[in-house]
Scaffold this active site. Structure first.
Site, PDB file in Angstrom:
ATOM      1  N   VAL A 187       0.819  -1.225   0.000  1.00  0.00           N
ATOM      2  CA  VAL A 187       0.000   0.000   0.000  1.00  0.00           C
ATOM      3  C   VAL A 187       0.851   1.273   0.000  1.00  0.00           C
ATOM      4  O   VAL A 187       0.316   2.356  -0.183  1.00  0.00           O
ATOM      5  CB  VAL A 187      -1.009   0.091   1.175  1.00  0.00           C
ATOM      6  CG1 VAL A 187      -2.007  -1.032   1.129  1.00  0.00           C
ATOM      7  CG2 VAL A 187      -0.311   0.175   2.517  1.00  0.00           C
ATOM      8  N   LYS A 188       2.157   1.133   0.206  1.00  0.00           N
ATOM      9  CA  LYS A 188       3.006   2.322   0.305  1.00  0.00           C
ATOM     10  C   LYS A 188       3.346   2.854  -1.096  1.00  0.00           C
ATOM     11  O   LYS A 188       2.798   2.384  -2.087  1.00  0.00           O
ATOM     12  CB  LYS A 188       4.261   2.012   1.136  1.00  0.00           C
ATOM     13  CG  LYS A 188       3.945   1.399   2.516  1.00  0.00           C
ATOM     14  CD  LYS A 188       3.301   2.380   3.482  1.00  0.00           C
ATOM     15  CE  LYS A 188       2.688   1.738   4.716  1.00  0.00           C
ATOM     16  NZ  LYS A 188       3.584   1.163   5.697  1.00  0.00           N
ATOM     17  N   ILE A 189       4.257   3.817  -1.189  1.00  0.00           N
ATOM     18  CA  ILE A 189       4.464   4.539  -2.460  1.00  0.00           C
ATOM     19  C   ILE A 189       5.080   3.635  -3.540  1.00  0.00           C
ATOM     20  O   ILE A 189       4.659   3.665  -4.689  1.00  0.00           O
ATOM     21  CB  ILE A 189       5.370   5.779  -2.229  1.00  0.00           C
ATOM     22  CG1 ILE A 189       4.835   6.626  -1.072  1.00  0.00           C
ATOM     23  CG2 ILE A 189       5.553   6.576  -3.508  1.00  0.00           C
ATOM     24  CD1 ILE A 189       3.728   7.569  -1.380  1.00  0.00           C
TER      25      ILE A 189
END
Ligand SMILES: *Cc1c(COP(=O)(O)O)cnc(C)c1O
Length: 380
Positions: A187-189
């Site tokens: 879910v992170k960048i």
């Protein structure tokens, strides 16, 4: 379902991982140092240590800064549990500093007050972990100033913030902290499946973390010359926190698209700001000193008593809203350590009204329009 966050995997990612699978290396091999060097270069840092999660990076960062029993680590209550748990892995005590009601990051004013009190009580923290919530930097200049005055070390939890900038410089360049940690959870960048990295201001810290990542084993060429080329020594107790070459292959192709991702996230955040302007909620505050990486787009409802109904309305319409974060000290495991509701009023008030809307690079404008239309209906 439109999720709140989602990875972007393309053919080039699949090809890079497939090539790594066919190479001689599956565990940590030549791609891991290549990925470390690429992230360090992108962020203006000199040394980097890749590990299997940001949680592991935080743990090793605390150990490298010599955090142990009797020591205190302070962080923000508005974060994922890992930012505080790292203290407890080392036998140290975790405590919190309430948040600023605009930035939602650890409040520098509250930090200054708490430090003054702690100095009187002889309980100053050894480490402070500012968390760049939603991708927007904390006020690092002010935190660095306090760290010089009170002698604590600083680990930036930049799990949300790779590619973000503070005062024009990339997060991770190390001007105001000892170690900066990134997460590569999906879910992170950018993602490596699971994965994390620590950027260190000081090469000795990076060397120490690299040894701890692999059992505390070192290979000293001078000792090998004496004992034989096979020789290695466990010089302290470490872990197996290694990243694999398969993951590093994915990290490298993802990193090549970081600027594209940041631009998409920013464009969608700007668009949310204008589409939501007339609704009874507060859109994210924007610090003029920071360029957010826009990991999360969080609105605050004017009427906290409607948050649950609004959340459920959106979820039942197939919109994967979420809530970031339940204040860590309210978790049962932390209540067991003595924290009680009311300890961090700004974080608790924020939590009661927070709603995270979908934001990820491949979210289409049509999908975003639908999120806004359903939210408008839920608030009507
Ligand atoms: C995701 C996250 C972590 C933990 O990251 P992992 O890579 O899943 O271990 C730590 N801190 C914050 C603020 C996070 O959002």
């Amino acid at each position: 379902m439109i999720p709140y966050g989602r990875q972007d995997i393309r053919d080039e990612d699949v090809a890079a991982v497939a090539a790594a699978l066919r190479s001689d290396w599956l565990t940590q091999g030549p791609l891991v140092p290549r990925f470390e060097a690429a992230v360090a270069e992108r962020c203006g840092a000199t040394s980097a240590v890749a590990v299997n999660s940001a949680t592991s990076a935080l743990h090793l960062a605390c150990l490298a800064l010599d955090l142990g029993p009797g020591d205190h680590l302070w962080t923000s209550p508005n974060t994922f549990v890992a930012s505080a748990n790292c203290a407890r892995y080392c036998g140290a005590t975790a405590d919190f500093v309430d948040i600023d009601r605009d930035s939602l990051n650890l409040s520098v004013a509250a930090l200054a007050d708490k430090l003054e009190q702690a100095e009187r009580d002889g309980r100053l923290p050894k480490v402070v972990v500012p968390v760049h919530f939603a991708g927007q930097s904390c006020d690092m200049a002010a935190i660095a100033e306090l760290s010089r005055r009170y002698g604590f070390r600083v680990i930036e939890d930049a799990s949300h913030a790779i590619g973000g900038r503070y005062r024009g410089r990339p997060i991770g360049q190390g001007g105001s902290s000892d170690i900066t940690v990134f997460s590569f959870h999906p879910v992170k960048i950018i993602t490596t499946g699971e994965g994390g990295m620590a950027l260190c201001r000081d090469a000795a810290l990076a060397e120490h973390m690299a040894a701890l990542r692999s059992h505390g084993i070192r290979r000293d060429p001078a000792r090998q010359a004496e004992e034989g080329p096979w020789f290695y020594e466990q010089t302290e107790l470490g872990f197996n926190y290694r990243l694999t070459d398969l993951q590093a292959a994915l990290g490298l192709t993802q990193l090549a698209r970081l600027d594209e991702y940041l631009a998409s996230r920013r464009r969608l955040a700007d668009r949310y700001d204008s589409l939501l302007a007339d609704l009874p909620l507060r859109t994210p505050w924007r610090d003029p000193a920071a360029d957010s990486a826009w990991h999360l787009y969080v609105v605050r409802l004017n009427d906290a008593s409607r948050r649950r109904a609004v959340f459920e309305h959106l979820r039942s319409a197939g919109i994967g809203v979420n809530v970031h974060y339940i204040p860590v000290p309210l978790q049962p495991d932390y209540r067991g350590l003595g924290f009680v509701p009311g300890d961090f009023p700004a974080a608790e008030d924020y939590y009661s009204r927070a709603l995270t809307l979908p934001l990820y690079p491949t979210l289409s404008e049509a999908e975003q329009d639908r999120v806004v239309a359903v939210l408008r209906e839920a608030l009507a």
